[in-house]
Design a protein around this motif. Structure first.
Motif, short mmCIF file in Angstrom:
data_model
loop_
_atom_site.label_atom_id
_atom_site.label_comp_id
_atom_site.label_asym_id
_atom_site.label_seq_id
_atom_site.Cartn_x
_atom_site.Cartn_y
_atom_site.Cartn_z
N GLN A 1 -4.13 -5.55 1.29
CA GLN A 1 -4.52 -4.62 2.34
C GLN A 1 -5.15 -5.34 3.53
O GLN A 1 -5.54 -4.69 4.50
N THR B 1 0.85 -1.20 0.00
CA THR B 1 0.00 0.00 0.00
C THR B 1 0.88 1.24 0.00
O THR B 1 1.83 1.35 0.79
N GLY C 1 -2.85 4.83 -0.24
CA GLY C 1 -3.90 3.82 -0.14
C GLY C 1 -3.95 2.89 -1.33
O GLY C 1 -4.53 1.81 -1.25
N SER C 2 -3.39 3.31 -2.45
CA SER C 2 -3.39 2.43 -3.63
C SER C 2 -2.50 1.24 -3.35
O SER C 2 -1.48 1.36 -2.67
N THR C 3 -2.85 0.09 -3.89
CA THR C 3 -1.98 -1.09 -3.72
C THR C 3 -1.33 -1.37 -5.07
O THR C 3 -2.02 -1.61 -6.05
#
Lengths: 805, 170
Positions: free
Chosen positions: B131, A674, A717-719
């Motif tokens: 995540q 992330t 926040g982007s993976t």
């Protein structure tokens, strides 16, 4: 006063004397005197009593029954107490089908005409009587016109059609619209009341309507009901007896106004409301399956629909079953399939008659209602190799460790030339390699080693000669070569699944038996039956028909199937963190091809693509089968068309089922990371944060100054894969760099990576087969030629497109 | 010479037939008998003879009142039963409306619609595998309420009052 008193006294004396005289006459009277009159009266009284008595006897005893019936018919009103239809819930209690009260709106044209005539006369009389100074009368409005205008507005029906119906004065019953909901009925009732229109002209009849809140979800499983509320397809039909309940009856004594008189009931039979069904279906899994099937149908231009089944391999509980394109159970008459609509449009555009168009429409409607997973037959193809392999292992005619096969690219059986899909041949193969590469000659050899008799035994034992017994109507039986007609050529082609036609549910059930320890279970959709109070009245148990293969053979097959998915860097079904086993199948629709004239007739071969999988491979809980009938796009192999559907559904669905990924160290190292939040940070701090997360950084602006990061691409926040480059802009007065997204379709992973990276973007690799050496890019998230800010992530999906994979 | 026989046995000499006194006496007796025979015999202890009109009236009133009461109670029962039936019908109708509206609401918030709205309208994305971190918890779910042990005397009195008020519903 005295005179009056005297007169009264005289009158009284005269009266008394008269009475005395009458008394004396009565005493002396020997003829028709008091006694005679007494006798007459007595005779009359006796006669009257006899008449009354006779009539009482007659009406209460002799004809009593008949008059009782007539009295009951007049006084007692029978009332049907409608039973409520049961609801249908998914495994988690979500409502899938529910009934509610609606009304049919009916007009009586004859009554409207008579009422109109009466009103017209009244109006004419009122007009004659009207004189100057009176309230204006206004124009006379025809009653039929008034009613039809209002009804057409409220119910959205054709006014002219209604007016035409009203012209038939002999007709007393015309349905304006069925299944009208309460708000419209309330408007109609108010209209009638305000305008003083009798309910004999316009009235409503109570009915019920079935609602399917999720629309197209599981429509082919649920089915639907007809106008009378009876189930006609799917579970609605199969469990109609359970769902419909039993209507009650009551006979009420009614007073002169027609009101019921309580405590005077002679008979009352309560309605028994229908039972509700709790299914084994999971709404969430069903949604994932339908969504991905729909995507598959659209991407690969599947002409003859696709279907999928997800089943608990240990209990036979069907967790999801879908056919795409489906239909909306709330509106089953609407044809939704793209190719079906095209066919219909083509026919309409031609000189076809109305009858032919109606016939085609009816045929297409029937077709879309059919549950492909249980009604349509297909050649299972290479997926059937698992059955042949399991049977041969069980009979110990082959062995995982020692067996080897030779593939020159073809096999000759009884003079017949049967090709392998790899015309140049596979060479020498172990059993694992034979099944992984899906080598036809190897499986012809395995079939021959098994023998026709044993092959037929296992074919029957795995349930292919009879319907599975799933609780749905319309399940088809299979078309197969019986054992007494199984020659060497039939055995050879049956061994690799290209002779016998079976249903997808039969294949799924057989795969369950292969992986669950060898037990053939009966698939079922209903888990529990509840009464109207929510009490469980029936629970469906797991039904094991027989044990087909041993636990040992089943364990061996699980290992083999897992290796198929993991070999060569993974297949399209592979998902990081999960142990999945599976087998693809690509079958030629040889019968349609031959029927169309074959190569000589210019016919084009079409295919059925399928993939069967199980997860998790070490302790299988679920088995999934996806079948796409006649994909007409650029790809038609099972591994390319059906396997990605399995992968996508498993990716979303396994977690929902409580099966969580367990990553190996190698997988964890390759996992995406992330992007951290570095806005407002100085360049040094931003760099260290990004480096710690595993990313490279490229600054735009003066990195040595005191400026902070004002923009970062990709955003936090982007993976994205570790090693990707994050572009950080320092300062405010900077234009964001724009690049053009290249077209990487058809490239290998390394080629696509180079192209995208050189264009200034970041690549995110998707697809289970990404590490397969023959994987090629089939899809990218940003369309080629799009202008985007540099640093943005382009997701590229890689797939292998081989027969065997 | 013989004495004339004066015993009046000879009808020719039945002077009593010409004697109107005896005849009148007989007629009076006959009328008296006739009158007595016609006279209505009234029981010595009858109400009408003794004159208890009030009693008759009272009994009649009471019986009439009882009849009216029975009739009224039956009518009232019927009315109440009718009202109950009407309310039951209204309840069934309301439940039906509720089922219909609930179905319509469910159709607006089904999983397909939610996913479509989240991705297209809100621009949301599903959480990626990277995540998520899964943690194995070896114990069952457990909730512990941490009691404050050091309330003290006044604290315990305060707690007692608040518990009492809670019990009383304040």
């Amino acid at each position: 006063m005295a005179k009056i008193g005297q007169r009264l006294k005289k009158g009284a004396v005269r009266f008394v004397n008269w009475v005395k005289k009458k008394d004396a006459e009565a005493v002396n009277d020997k003829g028709w005197g008091m006694r005679g009159r007494q006798a007459v009266i007595l005779v009359a009284a006796v006669g009257f009593s006899c008449v009354v008595g006779y009539n009482l006897l007659k009406y209460t005893v002799l004809e009593g029954e008949q008059w009782r019936v007539l009295a009951n018919n007049q006084q007692m009103r029978p009332l049907t107490i409608k039973a409520s239809r049961g609801s249908i819930y998914d495994a988690n209690g979500t409502v899938l089908a529910q009934s509610s009260t609606v009304w049919d709106v009916i007009i009586a044209p004859g009554t409207i005409y008579n009422a109109n005539e009466a009103l017209r006369d009244e109006y004419a009389k009122a007009k004659d009587k009207w004189k100057e100074g009176d309230e204006p009368l206004g124009e006379y409005v025809d009653l039929a016109e008034k009613i039809c205008s209002e009804l057409s507005e409220i119910l959205d029906v054709d006014k002219q059609k209604l007016l035409k119906a009203c012209e038939d004065h002999d007709n007393m019953y015309y349905i304006v619209k069925r299944k009208v909901e309460k708000p419209e009925v309330t408007l109609i009732t108010s209209f009638l009341k305000e305008n003083g229109i009798s309910s004999d002209c316009v009235y409503t009849q109570e009915s019920s309507k079935r609602y399917y809140p999720n629309g197209t979800l599981a429509a082919s499983i649920l089915g639907f009901t007809n106008y009378e509320g009876e189930g006609v397809y799917g579970l609605e039909a199969y469990y109609d007896d359970y769902l419909s309940g039993t209507d009650g009856k009551a006979f009420y004594t009614q007073d002169g106004s027609g009101n019921g008189v309580e405590y005077a009931n002679d008979y009352y039979y309560s309605a028994v409301d229908g039972y509700s069904l709790v299914l084994t279906l999971d709404e969430v899994l069903q949604h994932y399956l339908e969504k991905n099937l729909e995507l598959c149908v659209s991407q690969h231009e599947v002409v003859n629909r696709a279907c999928g089944i997800i089943m608990n391999c240990n209990t036979g509980a069907v967790l999801a079953m879908a056919t795409s394109p489906g239909f909306d159970a709330n509106n089953p008459s609407e044809i939704t399939g793209k190719y079906d609509l095209e066919k219909l449009e083509t026919l309409k555009a031609s000189d076809a008659s109305e009858e032919e168009i109606d016939e085609l429409e009816a045929t297409l409607r029937e077709k879309q209602w059919k549950n492909k997973a249980i009604t349509e037959l297909y050649y299972p193809g290479s997926v059937f190799k698992t059955v042949t392999c399991a049977s041969a292992l069980e009979e110990k005619v082959i062995s995982l460790e020692s067996s080897s096969f030779n593939c020159p690219g073809y096999a000759i059986v009884a003079g017949q030339h049967i090709s392998c899909w790899n015309h140049s041949g596979h060479g020498t193969l172990t059993l694992q390699e034979a099944i992984t590469k899906s080598c036809n000659p190897s499986f012809i050899a395995i079939g021959q080693a098994l023998g026709a008799e044993k092959f037929s035994d296992y074919f029957e034992a795995f349930g292919f000669t009879e319907p599975t017994g799933i609780d749905l109507p319309g399940e088809s039986g299979s078309l197969y070569v019986p054992r007494d007609r199984m020659g060497p050529v039939e055995l050879a082609s049956s061994s690799f699944g290209q002779t016998n036609k079976v249903t997808p549910i039969q294949v799924t059930t057989a795969i369950c038996a292969i992986v669950n320890g060898g037990y053939l279970v009966t698939p079922h959709l209903v888990d529990k039956v509840l009464d109207s109070d929510g009490n469980v009245v029936e629970t469906k148990q797991t039904e094991i028909k027989r044990q087909v293969i041993s636990e040992e053979t089943s364990a061996t097959m699980r290992g083999i199937m897992e290796n198929i998915v993991n070999t060569n860097g993974g297949s399209n079904a592979y998902i990081s963190g999960y142990r999945i086993g599976g087998k693809s199948g690509t079958t030629e629709r040889i019968d349609e091809y031959n029927a169309a004239g074959g190569a000589a007739g210019g016919a084009k071969m079409t295919y059925v693509s399928s993939f069967a999988a199980m997860a998790p491979a070490d302790d299988p809980q679920i088995v999934m089968l996806v079948m796409a009938d006649t994909p007409t796009g650029t790809q038609y192999y099972g591994s390319a068309v059906a396997a990605p559907v399995v992968s996508a559904v498993f990716k979303e669905g396994l977690e929902h089922l409580g099966i969580y990924p367990t990553y190996t160290a190698e997988e964890q190292a390759k996992m995406d990371a992330t992007v951290p939040y570095v806005l407002g940070s100085k360049s040094m701090n931003a760099e260290s944060s990004l480096s710690a997360a595993g990313f490279d950084v490229r600054f735009v602006g003066d990195a040595t100054g005191s400026a902070t990061v004002t923009t970062q691409i990709p955003s936090s926040g982007s993976t994205i894969p570790k090693g990707s480059t994050v572009v950080c802009y320092l300062g405010n007065d900077l234009d964001l760099e724009v690049g053009v997204v290249p077209d990487v379709t058809g490239m290998t992973v390394s080629q696509a990576n180079n192209e995208i990276t050189n264009a200034g973007f970041n690549i995110k690799i998707e697809g289970g087969a990404a590490e397969n050496s023959s994987a090629l890019a089939v899809e990218q998230s940003l369309a080629p030629g799009t202008e985007a800010y540099k640093g943005n992530v382009v997701e590229v999906t890689f797939q292998v497109n081989n027969y065997s994979d | 010479m013989a004495v004339p026989h004066r015993d009046n046995t000879n009808l020719a000499y039945d002077l009593s037939r010409f004697d109107s006194t005896a005849r009148e006496q007989r007629e009076r007796e006959r009328a008296e008998e006739e009158k007595q025979r016609r006279q209505i015999r009234i029981a010595p202890h009858s109400v009408s003879k003794t004159g208890s009109v009030f009693k008759i009236f009272s009994v009649t009133v009471v019986l009439f009142a009882a009849l009216c009461a029975v009739n009224w109670s039956s009518t009232a029962k019927d009315d109440m039963a009718r009202k109950v039936t009407q309310q039951q019908a209204l309840l069934e109708s309301a439940q039906d409306d509720n089922a219909l509206l609930q179905s319509k609401l469910d159709s607006k918030v089904n999983i397909s619609y939610i996913e479509q709205y989240a991705t297209e309208n809100l621009g949301m994305e599903k959480v990626a595998s990277a995540q998520k971190k899964y943690i194995s918890v070896n114990t069952e779910d457990l909730i512990e309420v941490d009691e404050d042990a050091s309330e003290g005397f006044f604290g315990s009195i305060k707690k007692w009052f608040s518990d009492t008020l809670e019990f009383l519903g304040f």
